[in-house]
Design an enzyme around this catalytic site. Structure first.
Site, PDB file in Angstrom:
ATOM      1  N   GLU A  26       0.850  -1.206   0.000  1.00 40.63           N
ATOM      2  CA  GLU A  26       0.000   0.000   0.000  1.00 40.63           C
ATOM      3  C   GLU A  26       0.880   1.247   0.000  1.00 40.63           C
ATOM      4  OE1 GLU A  26      -2.968   0.893  -0.356  1.00 40.63           O
ATOM      5  OE2 GLU A  26      -4.371  -0.664   0.279  1.00 40.63           O
ATOM      6  N   ASP A  78      -9.300   1.663  -4.873  1.00 32.98           N
ATOM      7  CA  ASP A  78      -8.525   1.606  -3.638  1.00 32.98           C
ATOM      8  C   ASP A  78      -7.716   2.891  -3.542  1.00 32.98           C
ATOM      9  OD1 ASP A  78      -6.850   0.906  -1.468  1.00 32.98           O
ATOM     10  OD2 ASP A  78      -6.953  -1.198  -1.976  1.00 32.98           O
TER      11      ASP A  78
END
Length: 298
Positions: free
Chosen positions: A23, A204
């Site tokens: 991430e 996302d």
């Protein structure tokens, strides 16, 4: 708007390290290296594109995102709230914890605006109800709750003219856009920017390019997508990971799109089909350029 043809676009693997939940990729314009997190290792990774070497820095708690600070440290959004991180000294010091009421809550996707305020969404590990919120950490280390009622806070990005802020609620298949006041840090007039219902993937993490287009990772969709400022799909690019999680522009000219990905959400029977799951992907030849990531002002 039709999709753009990119005959020179190439998709490759930037490094072979496999993350559980990669991430938060961020290109550091000061040291010309790419940083990202493996949220559940937990660790911060650093890639030197000149050598291809990756260095990992273990973290004491799950980490969702981070921003660069002007003194060379980082500020991270973690399961333990906001923390000051010194990678060279190996220290992590608490700043403030807005999610302390429930150990299953953690800070998730985050970015700095161009006045150095750190915006960060949260997420509940069990995706219960609409407990996710949007926080803002100011230069004086004051933390403010800016909005709430979400499931998974993601997709934070700021328009190049600093007049709009984007924020996605991934599991609600929704990306919101706010009016944004860069001088005061106020947001208002939340409204629908786009819906991912029927798109084949959910938004996302995200970033914007210099033309104001919104680039996002389509988790579950094995692709990244580019949307115009009007919310229209411009193009969709397949990546060799079913669960891409976030993208950012990097490289000397900020024209390479780096994409993190995850293995965590793959079923065992899917693993053989996605051998590059969890790896860092790079996309060249897009014809788009990003903007430098602002540093935290505190």
């Amino acid at each position: 708007m039709g999709r753009r043809e990119r005959p020179l676009t190439s998709v490759s693997i930037a490094c072979d390290l496999v993350d559980i939940l990669g991430e938060g990729p961020m290109w550091n314009t000061a040291d010309h290296r790419l940083y990202w997190v493996d949220a559940f290792a937990p660790a911060i990774r650093r890639l030197d594109p000149a050598t291809g070497r990756v260095k990992s820095f273990p973290m004491p708690a799950d980490i969702g995102s981070f921003v660069f600070a002007r003194d060379g440290t980082l500020v991270g959004g973690m399961r333990t709230g906001f923390n000051r991180i010194d990678l060279e000294r190996g220290t992590v010091a608490p700043i403030v914890d807005p999610v302390a009421r429930d150990p299953r809550l953690m800070l998730n996707d985050g970015k700095c605006d161009r006045r150095g305020r750190y915006w960060c969404g949260s997420v509940h590990s069990d995706f219960i109800g609409r407990q996710a919120e949007l926080f803002r950490l100011d230069a004086d280390l004051t933390c403010r709750r800016m909005d709430g009622g979400f499931t998974v806070g993601n997709g934070i990005a700021f328009a190049p003219d600093d007049r709009r802020m984007y924020f996605s609620d991934t599991r609600a298949d929704t990306v919101w856009v706010y009016d944004f006041d860069i001088e005061t840090g106020a947001i208002s007039n939340r409204r629908l920017f786009l819906s991912t219902v029927g798109l084949g993937g959910r938004v996302d993490g995200a970033t914007v390019d210099r033309d104001g287009n919104y680039w996002c990772a389509l988790i579950h969709g094995a692709a990244v997508a580019c949307f115009s400022p009007a919310g229209q799909l411009i193009e969709r690019i397949a990546v060799p990971a079913k669960q891409p999680t976030m993208c950012t522009f990097g490289g000397p000219d900020l024209d390479i799109l780096f994409v993190t990905s995850a293995t965590k959400m793959l079923a065992p029977e899917e693993r053989p089909r996605w051998p590059d799951a969890g790896k860092l992907v790079r996309i060249d030849g897009l014809g788009a350029r990003g903007l430098p990531e602002p540093f935290f002002a505190g």
